[in-house]
Design a protein around this motif. Structure first.
Motif, PDB file in Angstrom:
ATOM      1  N   ASN A 179      22.014 -96.516 -17.082  1.00 42.14           N
ATOM      2  CA  ASN A 179      22.899 -96.438 -15.922  1.00 42.14           C
ATOM      3  C   ASN A 179      23.059 -94.947 -15.620  1.00 42.14           C
ATOM      4  OD1 ASN A 179      24.839 -96.707 -13.929  1.00 42.14           O
ATOM      5  ND2 ASN A 179      26.517 -97.083 -15.349  1.00 42.14           N
ATOM      6  N   PRO A 180      22.061 -94.340 -14.954  1.00 41.69           N
ATOM      7  CA  PRO A 180      22.038 -92.890 -14.780  1.00 41.69           C
ATOM      8  C   PRO A 180      22.871 -92.441 -13.582  1.00 41.69           C
ATOM      9  CG  PRO A 180      20.120 -93.841 -13.750  1.00 41.69           C
ATOM     10  CD  PRO A 180      20.912 -94.994 -14.321  1.00 41.69           C
ATOM     11  N   PRO A 181      23.030 -91.130 -13.392  1.00 42.78           N
ATOM     12  CA  PRO A 181      23.687 -90.640 -12.170  1.00 42.78           C
ATOM     13  C   PRO A 181      22.843 -91.018 -10.953  1.00 42.78           C
ATOM     14  CG  PRO A 181      23.456 -88.893 -13.824  1.00 42.78           C
ATOM     15  CD  PRO A 181      22.620 -90.034 -14.280  1.00 42.78           C
ATOM     16  N   TYR A 182      23.435 -91.757 -10.009  1.00 43.84           N
ATOM     17  CA  TYR A 182      22.635 -92.185  -8.860  1.00 43.84           C
ATOM     18  C   TYR A 182      23.340 -92.015  -7.513  1.00 43.84           C
ATOM     19  CZ  TYR A 182      25.201 -96.616  -9.705  1.00 43.84           C
ATOM     20  OH  TYR A 182      26.167 -97.572  -9.918  1.00 43.84           O
ATOM     21  N   ILE A 183      24.492 -91.357  -7.505  1.00 48.00           N
ATOM     22  CA  ILE A 183      25.169 -91.108  -6.236  1.00 48.00           C
ATOM     23  C   ILE A 183      24.628 -89.805  -5.648  1.00 48.00           C
ATOM     24  CG2 ILE A 183      27.379 -90.725  -5.099  1.00 48.00           C
ATOM     25  CD1 ILE A 183      28.730 -92.278  -7.324  1.00 48.00           C
ATOM     26  N   ALA A 184      24.245 -89.835  -4.388  1.00 53.36           N
ATOM     27  CA  ALA A 184      23.677 -88.656  -3.736  1.00 53.36           C
ATOM     28  C   ALA A 184      24.733 -87.569  -3.558  1.00 53.36           C
ATOM     29  CB  ALA A 184      23.086 -89.045  -2.386  1.00 53.36           C
ATOM     30  N   SER A 185      24.288 -86.331  -3.631  1.00 55.15           N
ATOM     31  CA  SER A 185      25.178 -85.201  -3.400  1.00 55.15           C
ATOM     32  C   SER A 185      25.807 -85.309  -2.009  1.00 55.15           C
ATOM     33  CB  SER A 185      24.382 -83.898  -3.503  1.00 55.15           C
ATOM     34  OG  SER A 185      25.203 -82.796  -3.220  1.00 55.15           O
ATOM     35  N   GLY A 186      27.100 -85.045  -1.952  1.00 57.40           N
ATOM     36  CA  GLY A 186      27.792 -85.095  -0.668  1.00 57.40           C
ATOM     37  C   GLY A 186      28.279 -86.467  -0.261  1.00 57.40           C
ATOM     38  N   ASP A 187      27.990 -87.497  -1.063  1.00 50.93           N
ATOM     39  CA  ASP A 187      28.459 -88.837  -0.743  1.00 50.93           C
ATOM     40  C   ASP A 187      29.989 -88.844  -0.700  1.00 50.93           C
ATOM     41  OD1 ASP A 187      29.408 -91.649  -1.251  1.00 50.93           O
ATOM     42  OD2 ASP A 187      27.265 -92.062  -1.344  1.00 50.93           O
ATOM     43  N   VAL A 188      30.551 -89.451   0.320  1.00 52.07           N
ATOM     44  CA  VAL A 188      32.001 -89.450   0.520  1.00 52.07           C
ATOM     45  C   VAL A 188      32.742 -90.110  -0.643  1.00 52.07           C
ATOM     46  CG1 VAL A 188      32.019 -91.627   1.827  1.00 52.07           C
ATOM     47  CG2 VAL A 188      33.821 -89.928   2.208  1.00 52.07           C
TER      48      VAL A 188
END
Length: 272
Positions: A179-188
């Motif tokens: 379960n890796p980091p998968y939220i894009a940079s700048g995501d609200v």
């Protein structure tokens, strides 16, 4: 500020939070169970108890997650210690554990990459006592939390400090899960709710949200037994991209699975 002398029963509706959060914080502040809230409803709070509860409520009103305030969160039927060094385990990730348990052979070797609190690895090892479970994380602080959780639940998990595959060179596994980091940079979402308090490096790759998934997909084949499974959790809108990524690297039986909300939450395939 909560005053001493008020009854437990009156506080369950008087606190400025939802009913569930009121109950959790009352139990934690007073050191009693949910049953105790009922049987001791006429009990009045001491000065110390009132001050303790006031502090907890203020922390929650400022947005701090309940799990960090009380120091634990339930996952896969087990209580896990959590600190702000690790992500808070979420019900969505139980899907990944279920997928692992369905596919891990007897005495199978499983690797959990980016283990954080150890929730995935400990749940697997606790449920499948025959499994040989390894978990890794780049964060020493996260591994301390995972180690404590493994000990509490009597789960045999080998814990390694490693930047992805660096610490398992030459090793192979029947199944790799992450379960890796998968939220894009700048995501609200990173600036809303509980995520504001969770470790940023465990949430986002500081890029397009797919870089960690790319690293795992590219490197896992060299560490999987023939036809071994790679299973990865990802974002609500990333399933098609992750399937394409797996297909590009030659995985077979590539598919995605939906969580309880009907969202494609995990994808995987068999090693080439």
């Amino acid at each position: 500020m909560i005053a001493a002398g008020v009854t437990i029963g009156s506080l369950q509706t008087a606190l400025p939070l939802g009913a569930l959060e009121n109950r959790i914080l009352l139990c934690h502040a007073l050191g009693i169970t949910r049953v105790g809230l009922i049987t001791q409803s006429e009990r009045t709070l001491s000065d110390v108890e009132a001050a303790t509860l006031s502090t907890l409520v203020e922390r929650r009103l400022h947005g701090e997650p309940i799990a960090y305030i009380v120091g634990k969160r339930e996952f896969f039927g087990l209580d896990f210690q959590v600190t702000n060094a690790v992500l808070i385990p979420r019900p969505d990730t139980e899907l990944l554990v279920e997928l692992v348990l369905e596919r891990l052979p007897p005495q199978g070797r499983a690797l959990d990459m980016g283990t954080g609190s150890g929730a995935i690895a400990v749940a697997i090892a606790h449920t499948r006592r025959d499994a040989i479970v390894t978990a890794l994380d780049v964060s020493a602080a996260a591994l301390d939390v995972a180690r404590a959780n493994a000990a509490v639940h009597g789960a045999a998990v080998r814990l390694l400090q490693s930047d992805w595959f660096a610490g398992v060179q030459g090793e192979t596994f029947d199944l790799i899960a992450s379960n890796p980091p998968y939220i894009a940079s700048g995501d609200v979402h990173l600036s809303n709710g509980d995520l504001r308090f969770e470790p940023l490096g465990a949430l986002t790759d500081r890029a397009d949200g797919l870089s960690a998934l790319r690293i795992i997909a590219a490197g896992a084949a060299a560490h999987l037994a023939p036809q071994g499974w790679l299973l990865m959790e990802h974002g609500y809108d990333q399933a098609a991209q992750v399937r394409h990524l797996l297909q590009e690297h030659g995985y077979s039986d590539v598919q995605s699975w939906r969580d309880l909300a009907g969202i494609e939450r995990a994808s995987g395939g068999r090693a080439p």
